[in-house]
Design an enzyme around this catalytic site. Sequence first.
Site, short mmCIF file in Angstrom:
data_model
loop_
_atom_site.label_atom_id
_atom_site.label_comp_id
_atom_site.label_asym_id
_atom_site.label_seq_id
_atom_site.Cartn_x
_atom_site.Cartn_y
_atom_site.Cartn_z
N TYR A 157 0.93 -1.25 0.05
CA TYR A 157 0.17 0.16 -0.08
C TYR A 157 0.99 1.43 -0.10
O TYR A 157 0.68 2.34 -0.43
CB TYR A 157 -1.01 0.04 1.18
CG TYR A 157 -2.11 0.69 0.90
CD1 TYR A 157 -3.00 0.56 -0.11
CD2 TYR A 157 -2.27 1.99 1.78
CE1 TYR A 157 -4.11 1.26 -0.25
CE2 TYR A 157 -3.49 2.70 1.59
CZ TYR A 157 -4.40 2.43 0.22
OH TYR A 157 -5.30 3.40 0.32
N LYS A 164 -3.25 8.51 2.53
CA LYS A 164 -4.44 8.34 3.32
C LYS A 164 -4.43 8.84 4.48
O LYS A 164 -5.35 9.67 5.17
CB LYS A 164 -4.81 7.13 3.21
CG LYS A 164 -5.50 6.37 2.05
CD LYS A 164 -6.44 7.15 1.28
CE LYS A 164 -7.12 6.54 0.18
NZ LYS A 164 -8.01 7.26 -0.51
P1 NAD Z 1 -11.98 3.53 -8.68
O1 NAD Z 1 -10.54 3.41 -9.63
O2 NAD Z 1 -13.24 3.24 -9.14
O3 NAD Z 1 -11.80 5.27 -8.25
C1 NAD Z 1 -10.79 5.89 -8.18
C2 NAD Z 1 -10.99 7.12 -8.94
O4 NAD Z 1 -10.05 8.10 -8.81
C3 NAD Z 1 -11.29 6.94 -10.47
O5 NAD Z 1 -12.50 7.43 -10.83
C4 NAD Z 1 -10.19 7.90 -11.13
O6 NAD Z 1 -10.60 8.28 -12.28
C5 NAD Z 1 -10.14 8.92 -10.04
N1 NAD Z 1 -8.78 9.62 -10.19
C6 NAD Z 1 -7.68 9.25 -10.18
N2 NAD Z 1 -6.62 10.29 -10.51
C7 NAD Z 1 -7.55 11.29 -10.74
C8 NAD Z 1 -7.24 12.87 -11.25
N3 NAD Z 1 -6.13 13.14 -11.39
N4 NAD Z 1 -8.27 13.37 -11.18
C9 NAD Z 1 -9.40 13.09 -10.89
N5 NAD Z 1 -9.93 11.84 -10.70
C10 NAD Z 1 -8.74 11.03 -10.28
O7 NAD Z 1 -11.47 2.85 -7.21
P2 NAD Z 1 -12.29 2.85 -5.92
O8 NAD Z 1 -11.85 1.61 -5.20
O9 NAD Z 1 -13.83 3.10 -6.07
O10 NAD Z 1 -11.67 4.34 -5.26
C11 NAD Z 1 -12.50 5.20 -4.90
C12 NAD Z 1 -11.81 5.68 -3.63
O11 NAD Z 1 -12.19 4.86 -2.37
C13 NAD Z 1 -10.38 6.08 -3.53
O12 NAD Z 1 -9.99 7.22 -2.63
C14 NAD Z 1 -9.73 4.72 -2.89
O13 NAD Z 1 -8.46 4.92 -2.13
C15 NAD Z 1 -10.75 4.49 -1.80
N6 NAD Z 1 -10.78 3.27 -1.17
C16 NAD Z 1 -11.05 2.12 -2.04
C17 NAD Z 1 -10.86 0.76 -1.34
C18 NAD Z 1 -11.14 -0.45 -2.16
O14 NAD Z 1 -10.66 -1.47 -1.85
N7 NAD Z 1 -11.46 -0.13 -3.36
C19 NAD Z 1 -10.83 0.66 -0.29
C20 NAD Z 1 -10.79 1.68 0.68
C21 NAD Z 1 -10.67 3.38 0.08
#
Ligand code: NAD
Length: 257
Positions: A157, A164
């Site tokens: 990570y 984060k």
């Molecule tokens: P995802 O890939 O669907 O979403 C990530 C998003 O970030 C995408 O839509 C991407 O376009 C956007 N992004 C990246 N760079 C960018 C930029 N420069 N400008 C605008 N947008 C940008 O994946 P997700 O898992 O739905 O992630 C959403 C959030 O949830 C993130 O913050 C991620 O860290 C967090 N999260 C995810 C998990 C998991 O296991 N999926 C767990 C905890 C937290």
Amino acid sequence: MTDLAGKHGLVVGVANKRSLSWAIAQAAGQAGARLAVTYQGERLEENVRKLADQLQSPLVLPCDVTDDAQIAAVFEAIDREFGGLDFVVHGAAFAPQGELLNPFVETSREGFRTALEVSAYSLIALARQARPLMERRGGGSIVTLTYLGSIRVLPNYNVMGVAKAALEAGVRYLASDLGPSNIRVNAISAGPVKTLAAAGIPGLSGFLQAYRERAPLRRGIDAAEVADTAMYLIGPAGRGMTGEVLFVDAGYHVMGV
Ligand code: NAD
């Protein structure tokens, strides 16, 4: 069910149907909110437009969160079309793949800057622009998405954990700044869900297995559970909460081993 009729929201972070932000957008749309949904770059535009077709009169706008002009244009469009804003969902995060493959001690200056800018600074930039539009509505709610890697070490990570940690500290500072305007800022710390971003973390299947074996609920979580908690934080039920990180992780974070 949370009633968001007459409310307007901005959702940043939809890439495809698996995105946590999309699950939240769907729930907010079903609760009656009108939404602006953004996409990062032309590559994702078609995907996001197709998904947004399922919402009531959405605004679909480009927004790369590293680009101040695009952020400003999003809020100008929201001002014009909605006349104010009630909530923001922030689900943008990114770290260059190399930073997740190499040992953390090898983190590059550029990789660190990118991860922190996209994943943590962007919340501050969005909150600053949202503030006047939310003040017009007498307040608002900002929700971001974080992960346990901010406070515990998880394999690979790496710099995302540091990003984060910065994001969660940002939630507390923003909550303090914006609270007098009745704008609340909270984070949901979600358990692992197979999304585009999560797929970039080497060893994700091991994470998922660990949750099934060791989380108190003996399972992982799904995007709909994250969305339900977001509805709580956005809606009136969460009106007394700000500066908080709420875990939606089947209880995994309370375990020692
Ligand atoms: P995802 O890939 O669907 O979403 C990530 C998003 O970030 C995408 O839509 C991407 O376009 C956007 N992004 C990246 N760079 C960018 C930029 N420069 N400008 C605008 N947008 C940008 O994946 P997700 O898992 O739905 O992630 C959403 C959030 O949830 C993130 O913050 C991620 O860290 C967090 N999260 C995810 C998990 C998991 O296991 N999926 C767990 C905890 C937290």
